[in-house]
Enzyme design. Structure first.
Site, short mmCIF file in Angstrom:
data_model
loop_
_atom_site.label_atom_id
_atom_site.label_comp_id
_atom_site.label_asym_id
_atom_site.label_seq_id
_atom_site.Cartn_x
_atom_site.Cartn_y
_atom_site.Cartn_z
N ASN A 155 0.80 -1.24 0.00
CA ASN A 155 0.00 0.00 0.00
C ASN A 155 0.83 1.28 0.00
O ASN A 155 0.44 2.28 -0.62
CB ASN A 155 -1.03 -0.01 1.14
CG ASN A 155 -0.41 -0.15 2.50
OD1 ASN A 155 0.61 -0.81 2.67
ND2 ASN A 155 -1.00 0.47 3.48
N GLU A 254 3.65 -5.20 12.22
CA GLU A 254 2.69 -4.10 12.03
C GLU A 254 1.58 -4.65 11.15
O GLU A 254 1.79 -4.90 9.96
CB GLU A 254 3.38 -2.90 11.39
CG GLU A 254 4.41 -2.29 12.33
CD GLU A 254 5.07 -1.04 11.82
OE1 GLU A 254 4.84 -0.66 10.66
OE2 GLU A 254 5.83 -0.44 12.58
N CYS A 288 -3.24 1.44 6.34
CA CYS A 288 -3.52 0.63 7.52
C CYS A 288 -4.19 1.45 8.61
O CYS A 288 -4.97 0.95 9.39
CB CYS A 288 -2.24 0.01 8.04
SG CYS A 288 -0.99 1.25 8.41
N GLU A 467 7.75 0.91 16.63
CA GLU A 467 8.86 1.43 15.84
C GLU A 467 8.75 2.95 15.83
O GLU A 467 7.72 3.51 16.19
CB GLU A 467 8.83 0.86 14.42
CG GLU A 467 9.05 -0.65 14.43
CD GLU A 467 9.22 -1.27 13.06
OE1 GLU A 467 8.66 -0.75 12.09
OE2 GLU A 467 9.92 -2.28 12.97
P1 NAD Z 1 -0.03 -9.40 3.09
O1 NAD Z 1 0.03 -9.89 4.50
O2 NAD Z 1 -0.89 -10.14 2.14
O3 NAD Z 1 1.41 -9.39 2.43
C1 NAD Z 1 2.48 -8.67 3.01
C2 NAD Z 1 3.79 -9.30 2.59
O4 NAD Z 1 3.91 -10.59 3.18
C3 NAD Z 1 3.94 -9.51 1.09
O5 NAD Z 1 5.27 -9.18 0.73
C4 NAD Z 1 3.68 -10.99 0.93
O6 NAD Z 1 4.29 -11.55 -0.21
C5 NAD Z 1 4.30 -11.54 2.19
N1 NAD Z 1 3.80 -12.85 2.63
C6 NAD Z 1 2.55 -13.36 2.48
N2 NAD Z 1 2.49 -14.58 3.06
C7 NAD Z 1 3.71 -14.83 3.59
C8 NAD Z 1 4.27 -15.93 4.31
N3 NAD Z 1 3.55 -17.00 4.63
N4 NAD Z 1 5.57 -15.85 4.69
C9 NAD Z 1 6.32 -14.76 4.41
N5 NAD Z 1 5.84 -13.70 3.71
C10 NAD Z 1 4.55 -13.73 3.32
O7 NAD Z 1 -0.44 -7.86 3.19
P2 NAD Z 1 -0.77 -6.88 1.97
O8 NAD Z 1 -2.06 -7.31 1.37
O9 NAD Z 1 0.44 -6.74 1.13
O10 NAD Z 1 -0.97 -5.48 2.73
C11 NAD Z 1 -2.18 -5.05 3.27
C12 NAD Z 1 -2.24 -5.35 4.76
O11 NAD Z 1 -1.16 -4.70 5.41
C13 NAD Z 1 -3.48 -4.82 5.44
O12 NAD Z 1 -3.94 -5.78 6.35
C14 NAD Z 1 -2.99 -3.59 6.18
O13 NAD Z 1 -3.75 -3.21 7.30
C15 NAD Z 1 -1.63 -4.03 6.57
N6 NAD Z 1 -0.77 -2.88 6.87
C16 NAD Z 1 -0.44 -2.61 8.18
C17 NAD Z 1 0.34 -1.51 8.49
C18 NAD Z 1 0.71 -1.17 9.92
O14 NAD Z 1 1.58 -0.34 10.10
N7 NAD Z 1 0.09 -1.77 10.91
C19 NAD Z 1 0.81 -0.68 7.46
C20 NAD Z 1 0.45 -0.99 6.14
C21 NAD Z 1 -0.33 -2.10 5.86
#
Ligand code: NAD
Length: 486
Positions: A155, A254, A288, A467
């Site tokens: 995002n 996060e 997020c 962080e």
């Molecule tokens: P996601 O969890 O689908 O993917 C994030 C990353 O994890 C990607 O690089 C993906 O390839 C990798 N990944 C997926 N499965 C994995 C596994 N089993 N092992 C290792 N790596 C793996 O998230 P997304 O769809 O890319 O992002 C959106 C999500 O991120 C939303 O839930 C949002 O709330 C969250 N988010 C949180 C924050 C925060 O600061 N709390 C900030 C931004 C986004």
């Protein structure tokens, strides 16, 4: 069309398997790149180069020299601003004005802020008498944790990646980054910057690919990774925490949210409307910290719903470089299907659709993009999945409330605990609620306003750890105690 590669030990590399995947832009679904997926051999090589770099020049330079290098990285990103902007916009579809005000400048600033933090980081020191009449002096020494795996979402690709890479490198670690498969470009481009300014080989590595059975899982389960920092969905965070359990590797998580905004009748109405508009629709709702649940005190409920409707309907979708564009597409066709499935669910559950609820009518050249309408619902029960689950799209549900206690109860009734914003002119009430709302970040009459020296992170299922500023040192360093007897 470009080839998007892995960056290992200071060099761009393809892969042994020959496996690639397509990167299409969500603007109009055209193919913009071929990504070379890292398999086990590439992840092994990246981790080995990161491990070796800890013993090389990187492990020997002074903090001052490290800080100078990180400043140079920030300056070089800014010098190549247009390249980063073009890469980020093509990957995500977000409007140029958003990426040029938020993603790229803050992506660069993350190197400067943590360079400043590490320059000024102090540790504790105690002096005591020993039982045999002598003296002991102990002091804390912060040492790098080692090789850090950085797993990122799509995002805010550059910003959220450097938010981790900045402090990790400032603290003397080396990193292997796994960007999202949806947004591989800016992480790859940053390799050129590292080489240009002279960051030693192996300090910054990038492996491209997916999560399970791909680069993400290979990296997080690698025994030579000493810590894993992750931003993404709560479900993925659970898998990553399990991977970290083998070898007792610390994790910083996060994760997702279902953030509430509480709007009281005594608020500055225009500030509340303008700010909630941003918190619901900015980045097409893919923040997020964004708001998906809005609670409004009953006397101003109808007025607020109408005002937000007007704002939502003024969100003109379009090409990123068109100054008239107010909102981009969501990141991918797959994510669009997820968001639209919630739009469908809201309809089935009998929501009152205040505005939106579908797909905008786009001109022929944009028809194949991942567009969704900004959407507002009212009238759903708090138990609805639409109100309980993170959608991550440009949408919110608005619910009336009658008392402060009721607003607080509804805001806290979620497994998540990332962020809340409160709109009121009663500063006593604002502070009372801030103390009772179970979140990591609480804004009063504002949203997304950040002082990067302060703690950032989520409570409950929104994350583990904090962080930002000195708080990042807790994860990116080990605190060693040294005791001297004299
Ligand atoms: P996601 O969890 O689908 O993917 C994030 C990353 O994890 C990607 O690089 C993906 O390839 C990798 N990944 C997926 N499965 C994995 C596994 N089993 N092992 C290792 N790596 C793996 O998230 P997304 O769809 O890319 O992002 C959106 C999500 O991120 C939303 O839930 C949002 O709330 C969250 N988010 C949180 C924050 C925060 O600061 N709390 C900030 C931004 C986004």
């Amino acid at each position: 069309m470009k080839d998007i590669l892995n960056f290992i030990n200071g060099e761009y590399v393809r892969n042994a398997s020959g496996k690639t995947f397509e990167k299409r832009t969500p603007i109009d679904n055209t193919l913009i790149g071929t990504v070379y997926e890292a398999g086990k051999p590439e992840v092994d090589a990246a981790v080995a180069s990161a491990k070796a770099a800890l013993e090389g020049p990187w492990g020997k330079i002074s903090v001052v020299e490290r800080v100078e290098l990180l400043d140079a990285v920030a300056n070089e990103i800014n010098r190549r601003f247009d390249d980063f902007l073009a890469a980020e916009v093509a990957d995500t579809g977000k409007p140029n004005h958003l990426a040029s005000h938020v993603d790229i400048p803050r992506g660069a600033a993350n190197f400067k802020i943590f360079a400043d933090t590490i320059k000024n980081a102090a540790t504790e020191s105690f002096r005591m008498a020993t039982p045999d009449g002598r003296t002991a002096l102990s002091y804390g020494l912060r040492v790098p944790r080692g090789v850090i795996a950085v797993v990122c979402p799509w995002n805010l690709p550059l910003l959220l990646m450097t938010w981790k890479v900045g402090p990790a490198l400032a603290c003397g670690n080396t990193v292997v980054v796994k960007p999202s498969e949806e947004t591989p470009s800016t992480a790859a481009l940053l390799g050129e910057v590292m080489n240009k300014v002279g960051v030693p080989k192996g300090v910054y590595n990038v492996v491209q690919g997916f999560g399970p059975d791909s680069a993400g899982a290979f990296l997080t389960s690698h025994p030579d990774v000493n810590g894993i920092t992750f931003t993404g969905e709560t479900r993925t965070g659970t898998a990553i925490m399990k991977a970290g359990a083998d070898g007792i590797r610390p994790v910083s998580l996060e994760l997702g949210g279902k953030n509430a905004a509480l709007v009281f009748a005594d608020c500055d109405f225009q500030v509340a409307v303008d700010t909630v508009t941003r918190s619901v629709f900015e980045n097409c709702g893919q923040v997020c910290l964004g708001t998906e649940r809005v609670y409004v005190e009953r006397p101003i409920f109808d007025k607020f719903v109408n005002a937000l409707k007007e704002k939502a309907e003024a969100m003109i979708p379009g090409r990123p470089d068109d100054p008239a564009t107010k909102i981009g597409p969501v990141v991918s066709q797959e994510h669009r299907q997820k968001v639209l499935s919630y739009y469908q669910k809201a309809r089935e559950e009998g929501a009152n659709i205040v505005t939106g609820g579908g797909v905008p009518d786009m001109p022929a050249d944009l028809k194949d993009g991942a567009w969704v309408q900004p959407t507002i619902w009212t009238g759903l029960p708090e138990s609805s999945p639409v109100v309980r689950e993170e959608i991550f799209g440009p949408c919110c549900h608005i619910q009336p409330f009658d008392t402060e206690e009721e607003a607080l109860r509804m805001a806290n009734d979620t497994p998540y605990g990332l962020a809340t914003s409160i709109y009121t002119s009663d500063i006593g009430r604002a502070n009372r609620l801030a103390a009772k709302i179970d979140v990591g970040l609480c804004w009063i009459n504002s949203w997304f306003l950040r002082d990067l020296r302060t703690a950032f992170g989520g409570s409950k299922q929104s994350g583990i750890g904090r962080e930002g500023g000195v708080h990042s040192l807790e994860f990116y360093t080990e605190l060693r105690n040294v005791m001297i007897k004299f």
